[in-house]
Design a protein around this motif. Structure first.
Motif, PDB file in Angstrom:
ATOM      1  N   ILE A  15     -12.032  30.115   7.914  1.00  0.00           N
ATOM      2  CA  ILE A  15     -13.119  30.373   7.145  1.00  0.00           C
ATOM      3  C   ILE A  15     -14.526  30.319   7.599  1.00  0.00           C
ATOM      4  O   ILE A  15     -14.949  29.256   8.066  1.00  0.00           O
ATOM      5  CB  ILE A  15     -13.388  29.176   5.917  1.00  0.00           C
ATOM      6  N   GLY A  16     -15.222  31.448   7.892  1.00  0.00           N
ATOM      7  CA  GLY A  16     -16.266  31.659   8.708  1.00  0.00           C
ATOM      8  C   GLY A  16     -17.593  30.852   8.118  1.00  0.00           C
ATOM      9  O   GLY A  16     -17.653  30.264   7.044  1.00  0.00           O
ATOM     10  N   ARG A  17     -18.358  30.425   8.984  1.00  0.00           N
ATOM     11  CA  ARG A  17     -19.633  29.783   8.791  1.00  0.00           C
ATOM     12  C   ARG A  17     -20.690  30.055  10.007  1.00  0.00           C
ATOM     13  O   ARG A  17     -20.362  30.691  10.849  1.00  0.00           O
ATOM     14  CB  ARG A  17     -19.328  28.186   8.841  1.00  0.00           C
ATOM     15  N   LEU A  18     -21.933  29.651   9.594  1.00  0.00           N
ATOM     16  CA  LEU A  18     -23.068  30.010  10.599  1.00  0.00           C
ATOM     17  C   LEU A  18     -22.561  29.321  11.811  1.00  0.00           C
ATOM     18  O   LEU A  18     -22.344  28.145  11.814  1.00  0.00           O
ATOM     19  CB  LEU A  18     -24.238  29.475  10.139  1.00  0.00           C
ATOM     20  N   VAL A  26     -15.760  28.321  14.019  1.00  0.00           N
ATOM     21  CA  VAL A  26     -15.276  27.248  13.490  1.00  0.00           C
ATOM     22  C   VAL A  26     -15.398  27.265  12.072  1.00  0.00           C
ATOM     23  O   VAL A  26     -16.069  27.767  11.431  1.00  0.00           O
ATOM     24  CB  VAL A  26     -16.574  26.057  13.802  1.00  0.00           C
ATOM     25  N   THR A  27     -14.153  26.726  11.442  1.00  0.00           N
ATOM     26  CA  THR A  27     -13.835  26.891  10.206  1.00  0.00           C
ATOM     27  C   THR A  27     -14.601  26.018   9.169  1.00  0.00           C
ATOM     28  O   THR A  27     -15.120  24.998   9.565  1.00  0.00           O
ATOM     29  CB  THR A  27     -12.347  26.595   9.531  1.00  0.00           C
ATOM     30  N   LEU A  28     -14.686  26.258   7.967  1.00  0.00           N
ATOM     31  CA  LEU A  28     -15.317  25.451   6.934  1.00  0.00           C
ATOM     32  C   LEU A  28     -13.945  24.592   6.356  1.00  0.00           C
ATOM     33  O   LEU A  28     -12.972  25.177   6.521  1.00  0.00           O
ATOM     34  CB  LEU A  28     -15.902  26.280   5.719  1.00  0.00           C
ATOM     35  N   LEU A 154      -6.676  20.484  11.715  1.00  0.00           N
ATOM     36  CA  LEU A 154      -7.157  21.685  12.393  1.00  0.00           C
ATOM     37  C   LEU A 154      -6.496  21.981  13.621  1.00  0.00           C
ATOM     38  O   LEU A 154      -5.503  21.049  14.222  1.00  0.00           O
ATOM     39  CB  LEU A 154      -8.637  21.173  12.851  1.00  0.00           C
ATOM     40  N   GLN A 155      -6.270  23.281  13.946  1.00  0.00           N
ATOM     41  CA  GLN A 155      -5.652  23.697  15.025  1.00  0.00           C
ATOM     42  C   GLN A 155      -6.656  24.548  15.941  1.00  0.00           C
ATOM     43  O   GLN A 155      -7.586  25.249  15.435  1.00  0.00           O
ATOM     44  CB  GLN A 155      -4.229  24.491  15.031  1.00  0.00           C
ATOM     45  N   PHE A 156      -6.648  24.432  17.429  1.00  0.00           N
ATOM     46  CA  PHE A 156      -7.223  25.218  18.243  1.00  0.00           C
ATOM     47  C   PHE A 156      -6.742  26.033  19.054  1.00  0.00           C
ATOM     48  O   PHE A 156      -5.648  25.812  19.598  1.00  0.00           O
ATOM     49  CB  PHE A 156      -8.232  24.133  19.054  1.00  0.00           C
ATOM     50  N   GLN A 157      -7.362  27.580  19.153  1.00  0.00           N
ATOM     51  CA  GLN A 157      -6.838  28.302  19.925  1.00  0.00           C
ATOM     52  C   GLN A 157      -7.785  29.092  20.829  1.00  0.00           C
ATOM     53  O   GLN A 157      -8.988  29.429  20.309  1.00  0.00           O
ATOM     54  CB  GLN A 157      -6.080  29.446  19.069  1.00  0.00           C
ATOM     55  N   GLN A 176     -13.196  30.676  21.408  1.00  0.00           N
ATOM     56  CA  GLN A 176     -12.255  29.606  20.761  1.00  0.00           C
ATOM     57  C   GLN A 176     -12.430  29.546  19.263  1.00  0.00           C
ATOM     58  O   GLN A 176     -13.332  29.783  18.759  1.00  0.00           O
ATOM     59  CB  GLN A 176     -12.606  28.244  21.363  1.00  0.00           C
ATOM     60  N   VAL A 177     -10.927  29.582  18.560  1.00  0.00           N
ATOM     61  CA  VAL A 177     -10.935  29.607  17.505  1.00  0.00           C
ATOM     62  C   VAL A 177     -10.635  28.169  16.675  1.00  0.00           C
ATOM     63  O   VAL A 177      -9.673  27.584  17.225  1.00  0.00           O
ATOM     64  CB  VAL A 177     -10.074  30.558  16.871  1.00  0.00           C
ATOM     65  N   THR A 178     -11.137  27.559  15.926  1.00  0.00           N
ATOM     66  CA  THR A 178     -10.894  26.250  15.303  1.00  0.00           C
ATOM     67  C   THR A 178     -10.452  26.551  13.990  1.00  0.00           C
ATOM     68  O   THR A 178     -11.695  26.736  13.083  1.00  0.00           O
ATOM     69  CB  THR A 178     -12.104  25.315  15.248  1.00  0.00           C
TER      70      THR A 178
END
Length: 384
Positions: A15-18, A26-28, A154-157, A176-178
């Motif tokens: 879920i995108g954020r600034l 990084v997700t909300l 959370l998971q990180f890729q 990197q995606v959180t």
């Protein structure tokens, strides 16, 4: 009509954020209503109904979806007045407890206006006597009244960017995606207001299109099912209990301030607590503000007490392929205290209920300004 929906993640959610650096996504910790509305609009577009989106959207209000664990009767973000022990944080018995400072701080502020208090305002842990600090995040209550903080898994890729022209990996372009990791007992709960046929469209679009970013790479898959409304106390009961505790604490602290006048009979105190960021302006063309102004009973009310922090809010328009305006906003959990004097007549509880239905401030159609009157945690003035 109001309908409460539960979204159970079946794949990671982003879920995108600034973000300050585009190499990190990084997700909300929650799903904003504007993200759910975007999935519904994309479903309409895919069905060949793009021309009808604007008219249908005016009939639909989608609020924010907050995390909840299985077995909890409701979950809410902590208000910014929540404090916990710095040395051993968290609910009892695992920590030294969490309490709410809103009413004591507000009472202390009122008495400071009348008399010079002999001691500064300070709250310390009643077990270890260490200082207490603000806490944030989400908490939930189960059927027995037990409270627990909700941790977001959370998971990180690490992924490689692809060239749209060459359809191949771009050298040196890693990011990197959180994301929120799916768990069987985790769901996100929120309400949707609108005609039944449009609510059904929202349910279908969420399962077909997905929610959030990277849905074409396997992210954002959710299972949707309907649920009962959260088991909150009624608004009237929350306000009445808030005022009983307020008057009791006022009488206790007033003993330290000789000459302080008692509270007038018939005076009401209540809070507006943001469950999502709020975008406010006192003047439609004026600068942004960090506090809301209420129109209640023919009167314009401004807060006489508040605890807030600024944040920035934006978004992405899938229809236009452009970013939405970035606004200064009051962050979720902000607390605003209002006073209703007896000469103004009885407090209009129905107007407060309508306020909870419609939200406050600007961009409420995107889920901003969602609120609760007299957050239940304000009643916890002792560590729990």
């Amino acid at each position: 009509m109001n309908r409460w929906l539960h979204l159970k993640p079946r794949s990671p959610l982003l879920i995108g954020r600034l973000k300050a650096d585009s190499a990190y996504l990084v997700t909300l910790p929650y799903i904003p209503g504007r993200v759910v509305r975007g999935a519904w609009a994309e479903g309409r577009r895919m069905a060949g109904k793009a021309a009808t989106i604007a008219a249908a959207a005016r009939q639909l209000q989608i609020w924010n979806f907050h995390p909840v664990r299985e077995g909890m009767v409701y979950s809410l973000p902590f208000p910014k007045s929540a404090w916990t022990c710095k040395r051993h944080p968290g609910f009892r018995p695992h920590g030294h407890g969490v309490l709410d400072s809103c009413i004591p701080r507000w009472v202390y502020r009122l008495l400071e206006e009348q008399a010079r208090l002999p001691v500064p305002f300070q709250i310390v842990c009643d077990i270890c006597e260490d200082r207490m600090t603000p806490t944030d995040g989400y908490y939930g209550i189960d059927a027995t009244g037990g409270r627990a903080r909700i941790s977001i898994p959370l998971q990180f890729q690490t992924k490689v960017a692809l060239s749209r022209r060459r359809r191949a990996a771009m050298e040196g372009m890693l990011y990197q995606v959180t994301a929120i990791a799916p768990q069987e007992d985790l769901a996100f709960v929120g309400r949707v207001q609108g005609p039944p046929d449009l609510i059904r469209e929202v349910e279908e679009a969420l399962e077909q299109v997905g929610v959030g970013a990277l849905t074409r790479r396997g992210y954002g898959q959710v299972q949707v099912y309907r649920g009962d409304p959260p088991a909150y106390l009624s608004l009237r009961e929350r306000v009445e209990r808030f005022n009983r505790i307020f008057r009791q604490i006022y009488a206790d602290i007033a003993r330290l301030a000789p000459g302080a006048s008692p509270l007038p009979e018939g005076t009401w105190f209540f809070t507006i607590d943001l469950l999502a960021p709020g975008v406010f302006r006192e003047d439609p063309l004026g600068p942004p503000a960090l506090w809301p102004t209420l129109e209640l009973g023919g009167r314009t009310l401004r807060p006489c007490f508040w605890i807030t922090r600024p944040t920035l809010v934006g978004g992405w328009s899938t229809a236009w392929g452009l970013p939405k305006p970035v606004d200064l906003a009051a962050s979720a959990g902000s607390v605003y205290g209002f006073r209703w004097d007896p000469e103004w007549g009885p407090l209009d509880f129905e107007a407060l209920e309508r306020l909870e239905e419609t939200g406050v401030g600007e961009r409420t159609d995107e889920g901003f300004g969602e609120l609760m009157v007299c957050h239940p945690f304000h009643l916890e003035v002792e560590p729990v």
